[in-house]
Design a protein around this motif. Structure first.
Motif, mmCIF file in Angstrom:
data_model
loop_
_atom_site.group_PDB
_atom_site.id
_atom_site.type_symbol
_atom_site.label_atom_id
_atom_site.label_comp_id
_atom_site.label_asym_id
_atom_site.label_seq_id
_atom_site.Cartn_x
_atom_site.Cartn_y
_atom_site.Cartn_z
ATOM 1 N N SER A 234 32.521 32.730 -14.558
ATOM 2 C CA SER A 234 33.688 32.235 -13.822
ATOM 3 C C SER A 234 34.407 31.107 -14.550
ATOM 4 O O SER A 234 35.423 30.613 -14.080
ATOM 5 N N LYS B 158 27.082 21.434 -8.093
ATOM 6 C CA LYS B 158 26.637 22.764 -7.649
ATOM 7 C C LYS B 158 27.445 23.236 -6.446
ATOM 8 O O LYS B 158 27.929 24.368 -6.422
ATOM 9 N N ASP C 51 29.849 26.394 -6.633
ATOM 10 C CA ASP C 51 29.515 27.532 -5.770
ATOM 11 C C ASP C 51 30.693 27.909 -4.884
ATOM 12 O O ASP C 51 31.014 29.092 -4.736
ATOM 13 N N GLU D 73 24.743 30.568 -14.885
ATOM 14 C CA GLU D 73 25.248 31.447 -13.827
ATOM 15 C C GLU D 73 26.739 31.223 -13.559
ATOM 16 O O GLU D 73 27.396 32.068 -12.944
ATOM 17 N N TYR D 74 27.299 30.102 -14.037
ATOM 18 C CA TYR D 74 28.722 29.824 -13.819
ATOM 19 C C TYR D 74 29.603 30.269 -14.995
ATOM 20 O O TYR D 74 30.820 30.227 -14.897
ATOM 21 N N GLU D 75 28.990 30.672 -16.088
ATOM 22 C CA GLU D 75 29.759 31.011 -17.284
ATOM 23 C C GLU D 75 30.768 32.132 -17.045
ATOM 24 O O GLU D 75 31.874 32.092 -17.579
ATOM 25 N N HIS E 46 23.639 25.507 -16.571
ATOM 26 C CA HIS E 46 23.558 26.493 -15.485
ATOM 27 C C HIS E 46 24.438 27.698 -15.839
ATOM 28 O O HIS E 46 25.569 27.816 -15.379
#
Length: 115
Positions: A95, A62, A66, A91-93, A89
């Motif tokens: 990027s 993480k 991040d 939320e990282y897709e 997770h």
């Protein structure tokens, strides 16, 4: 365990998780220029066996992801652990960059030169 720190060690191209000042886990990466977009290829993550099962690898992933996103870098998840972490997770897709043969050739050459 309150004495856990996670930091980027750019000289060694890795994120490190430390307990009481002792490095006990690492997430290695290589910087890559992907057709004009800077990317970070994550290729190996490990936590010392005696610290397994405490969620430290997830905390390391993480923090590494991040910081990578905050720096505006693409994430290239060659490391199976990082790839699995991203799957859980989403939320990282946005990027995440698909792994290409060019990434793997670059990584092979970089690691061979280091050895």
């Amino acid at each position: 365990m309150n004495d856990i720190t996670i930091s980027n060690n750019p000289d060694r191209e890795r994120f490190e998780v430390s307990v009481a000042g002792k490095v006990i886990g690492k997430a290695w990466y290589k910087a890559y220029d992907g057709d004009g977009q800077a990317e970070r290829i994550f290729y190996h993550t490990v936590v010392n066996e005696e610290y397994a099962g405490q969620g430290l690898a997830g905390r390391l992933a993480k923090a590494a992801l991040d910081e990578t996103v905050a720096a505006g870098l693409g994430i290239v998840p060659v490391c199976p652990f990082i790839k699995s972490y991203i799957t859980g997770h989403p939320e990282y897709e946005a990027s995440t960059v698909a792994i290409t043969p060019a990434h793997l050739q670059f990584l092979d050459k970089a690691l061979a030169a280091r050895a």
